[in-house]
Design a protein around this motif. Structure first.
Motif, PDB file in Angstrom:
ATOM      1  N   THR A 119      16.474  29.816  18.182  1.00 17.27           N
ATOM      2  CA  THR A 119      15.859  30.945  17.487  1.00 17.27           C
ATOM      3  C   THR A 119      14.491  30.832  17.110  1.00 17.27           C
ATOM      4  N   ALA A 120      13.716  30.036  17.838  1.00 17.33           N
ATOM      5  CA  ALA A 120      12.393  29.613  17.851  1.00 17.33           C
ATOM      6  C   ALA A 120      11.808  30.485  19.062  1.00 17.33           C
ATOM      7  N   ASP A 121      10.637  31.106  18.629  1.00 17.19           N
ATOM      8  CA  ASP A 121       9.847  31.889  19.756  1.00 17.19           C
ATOM      9  C   ASP A 121       8.923  30.835  20.406  1.00 17.19           C
ATOM     10  N   PRO A 122       8.930  30.434  21.609  1.00 16.66           N
ATOM     11  CA  PRO A 122       8.035  29.567  22.159  1.00 16.66           C
ATOM     12  C   PRO A 122       6.628  30.207  22.438  1.00 16.66           C
ATOM     13  N   ALA A 123       6.617  31.675  22.252  1.00 19.93           N
ATOM     14  CA  ALA A 123       5.282  32.114  22.419  1.00 19.93           C
ATOM     15  C   ALA A 123       4.493  31.928  21.113  1.00 19.93           C
ATOM     16  N   LEU A 124       4.953  31.855  20.278  1.00 18.27           N
ATOM     17  CA  LEU A 124       4.561  31.534  18.843  1.00 18.27           C
ATOM     18  C   LEU A 124       4.153  30.044  18.506  1.00 18.27           C
ATOM     19  N   GLY A 125       5.080  29.176  19.199  1.00 21.70           N
ATOM     20  CA  GLY A 125       4.906  27.790  18.858  1.00 21.70           C
ATOM     21  C   GLY A 125       5.586  27.355  17.600  1.00 21.70           C
ATOM     22  N   PHE A 126       6.211  26.266  17.734  1.00 21.69           N
ATOM     23  CA  PHE A 126       7.300  25.623  16.362  1.00 21.69           C
ATOM     24  C   PHE A 126       6.933  24.108  16.454  1.00 21.69           C
ATOM     25  N   VAL A 127       7.054  23.870  15.201  1.00 22.67           N
ATOM     26  CA  VAL A 127       7.109  22.576  14.907  1.00 22.67           C
ATOM     27  C   VAL A 127       8.557  22.044  14.127  1.00 22.67           C
TER      28      VAL A 127
ATOM     29  N   THR B 220      11.018  42.468  29.153  1.00 21.68           N
ATOM     30  CA  THR B 220      10.441  41.366  28.645  1.00 21.68           C
ATOM     31  C   THR B 220      11.196  39.903  28.825  1.00 21.68           C
ATOM     32  N   ARG B 221      10.629  38.781  29.204  1.00 22.12           N
ATOM     33  CA  ARG B 221      11.305  37.711  29.663  1.00 22.12           C
ATOM     34  C   ARG B 221      12.302  37.304  28.495  1.00 22.12           C
ATOM     35  N   VAL B 222      13.621  37.036  29.021  1.00 22.44           N
ATOM     36  CA  VAL B 222      14.747  36.730  28.483  1.00 22.44           C
ATOM     37  C   VAL B 222      14.336  35.138  28.045  1.00 22.44           C
ATOM     38  N   LEU B 223      15.177  34.903  26.644  1.00 16.35           N
ATOM     39  CA  LEU B 223      15.124  33.414  26.363  1.00 16.35           C
ATOM     40  C   LEU B 223      16.691  33.289  25.663  1.00 16.35           C
ATOM     41  N   PRO B 224      17.090  32.098  26.020  1.00 16.81           N
ATOM     42  CA  PRO B 224      16.535  31.100  27.059  1.00 16.81           C
ATOM     43  C   PRO B 224      16.327  31.751  28.683  1.00 16.81           C
ATOM     44  N   PRO B 225      15.216  31.370  29.440  1.00 14.69           N
ATOM     45  CA  PRO B 225      15.153  31.664  30.635  1.00 14.69           C
ATOM     46  C   PRO B 225      16.589  31.718  31.527  1.00 14.69           C
ATOM     47  N   PHE B 226      16.588  32.750  32.416  1.00 11.87           N
ATOM     48  CA  PHE B 226      17.597  32.470  33.632  1.00 11.87           C
ATOM     49  C   PHE B 226      17.406  31.175  34.267  1.00 11.87           C
ATOM     50  N   SER B 227      18.632  30.696  34.388  1.00 10.12           N
ATOM     51  CA  SER B 227      18.708  29.461  35.265  1.00 10.12           C
ATOM     52  C   SER B 227      20.040  29.416  36.276  1.00 10.12           C
ATOM     53  N   LEU B 228      19.494  29.454  37.534  1.00 13.03           N
ATOM     54  CA  LEU B 228      20.394  29.477  38.736  1.00 13.03           C
ATOM     55  C   LEU B 228      21.269  28.335  39.063  1.00 13.03           C
ATOM     56  N   GLU B 229      22.474  28.239  38.810  1.00  9.45           N
ATOM     57  CA  GLU B 229      23.375  26.869  39.032  1.00  9.45           C
ATOM     58  C   GLU B 229      24.014  27.072  40.180  1.00  9.45           C
ATOM     59  N   THR B 230      24.456  26.178  40.981  1.00  8.28           N
ATOM     60  CA  THR B 230      25.360  25.979  42.084  1.00  8.28           C
ATOM     61  C   THR B 230      26.646  25.364  41.654  1.00  8.28           C
ATOM     62  N   ASP B 231      27.747  25.749  41.818  1.00  8.73           N
ATOM     63  CA  ASP B 231      28.936  25.209  41.578  1.00  8.73           C
ATOM     64  C   ASP B 231      29.395  24.413  42.963  1.00  8.73           C
ATOM     65  N   TRP B 232      28.801  23.247  42.940  1.00 10.47           N
ATOM     66  CA  TRP B 232      29.041  22.291  43.992  1.00 10.47           C
ATOM     67  C   TRP B 232      30.394  22.052  44.249  1.00 10.47           C
ATOM     68  N   ALA B 233      31.244  22.040  43.318  1.00 12.33           N
ATOM     69  CA  ALA B 233      32.899  21.773  43.679  1.00 12.33           C
ATOM     70  C   ALA B 233      33.457  22.908  44.354  1.00 12.33           C
ATOM     71  N   THR B 234      33.035  24.047  44.156  1.00 16.28           N
ATOM     72  CA  THR B 234      33.608  25.518  44.677  1.00 16.28           C
ATOM     73  C   THR B 234      32.971  25.450  46.004  1.00 16.28           C
ATOM     74  N   LEU B 235      31.621  24.863  46.036  1.00 13.87           N
ATOM     75  CA  LEU B 235      31.045  25.110  47.566  1.00 13.87           C
ATOM     76  C   LEU B 235      31.818  23.830  48.203  1.00 13.87           C
ATOM     77  N   GLY B 236      31.923  22.929  47.833  1.00 19.38           N
ATOM     78  CA  GLY B 236      32.631  21.749  48.788  1.00 19.38           C
ATOM     79  C   GLY B 236      34.033  22.278  49.251  1.00 19.38           C
ATOM     80  N   VAL B 237      34.882  22.900  48.262  1.00 20.81           N
ATOM     81  CA  VAL B 237      36.205  23.378  48.716  1.00 20.81           C
ATOM     82  C   VAL B 237      35.863  24.274  49.812  1.00 20.81           C
ATOM     83  N   GLY B 238      34.877  25.364  49.849  1.00 23.23           N
ATOM     84  CA  GLY B 238      34.772  26.139  50.696  1.00 23.23           C
ATOM     85  C   GLY B 238      34.355  25.410  51.993  1.00 23.23           C
TER      86      GLY B 238
END
Length: 272
Positions: free
Chosen positions: A50-58, A222-240
């Motif tokens: 809920t805090a905007d990093p552009a404005l800063g927070f403490v 505008t930039r999304v918050l939290p920022p988009f994060s790319l994750e790899t499902d290594w378990a599924t990749l290992g099965v493949g």
């Protein structure tokens, strides 16, 4: 002041740390209702709910902040301007409780916008287009890619073994055993498979990051918050990859057996 909670322990945003010129362990001063109060930076973070990093927070302990505000006789910080609630009730009961809290008879007098996490998750899960557009499409694409890769390996193995019938016949004529020929094929295609899997995984993540970069922004740009994060499902990749290895191993054994049946002295006489 001899209060053990002064200076206030604080978690600050990256922008605030840069403005104060303070890192973890450093004591700095911030304004609270036009009064300078000391804080000790305990950690620097980029995001906080809920805090905007552009404005800063403490971020400080609320009870310590209220005690200090009372001591300094300032109004800011004495009253909460945000409320987080955790429910153990069903979704419909949660909606009823929120409606009561927003009513005229509510002791909390909630007037700001509310965000109901469980309700938003339920809305997303109820929309089949949202569910299919993400994991469903990516899973189908991954399955198709693994299937095409397995088919390509098998076809290449079969055609390669047939074209090397004379080579196998020569190896057999100079004393190489069937297992030695199989080991050479396993080594050859094992190297191809390992290099292909590693390069494919690394290149796939890079391509996915480029293709899904539109998720970094909202429909307004505008930039999304939290920022988009790319994750790899290594378990599924290992099965493949495991399924691909199994198909390649089966195709390797079949092509090896088929090629050795044709790799005879008669094949040498006909071709050389």
């Amino acid at each position: 002041m001899n209060d053990p909670n002064v200076p206030l322990a604080a978690i600050v945003s990256t922008s605030v740390a840069a403005t104060l010129g303070a890192g973890p362990g450093v004591v700095a001063s911030v304004l609270l209702d036009n009064v300078l109060i000391p804080i000790q930076v305990r950690a620097v973070v980029e995001l906080f709910p809920t805090a905007d990093p552009a404005l800063g927070f403490v971020i400080v302990n609320r009870q310590h902040l209220q005690a200090l505000a009372t001591l300094l006789d300032v109004d800011e910080g004495r009253r909460a301007n945000e409320l987080w609630l955790r429910f153990d009730a069903p979704l419909e009961r949660q909606r009823e409780l929120i409606a009561v809290l927003q009513g005229d008879q509510s002791p909390l007098k909630i007037t700001t916008q509310t965000h109901h996490r469980d309700a938003e998750i339920a809305t997303v899960r109820a929309d089949p287009t949202l569910r299919a557009s993400g994991a469903g499409i990516l899973t189908a694409s991954f399955t198709a890619v693994v299937g095409l890769a397995a088919l390509g390996f098998v076809v290449t193995l079969v055609l390669g073994a047939r074209s090397r019938t004379v080579e196998f016949a020569v190896l057999r004529a100079i004393g190489s055993s069937r297992l030695q020929i199989l080991r050479s094929m396993v080594l050859e295609w094992g190297v191809v498979l390992v290099i292909g899997a590693v390069v494919g995984a690394l290149l796939g993540r890079r391509v996915a990051r480029v293709m899904l970069s539109f998720l970094d922004v909202t429909e307004d740009g505008t930039r999304v918050l939290p920022p988009f994060s790319l994750e790899t499902d290594w378990a599924t990749l290992g099965v493949g990859i495991g399924a691909l290895v199994a198909v390649v191993a089966l195709g390797l054994v079949l092509s090896w057996a088929s090629a050795l049946r044709r790799a005879t002295a008669g094949e040498l006489r006909l071709t050389r």
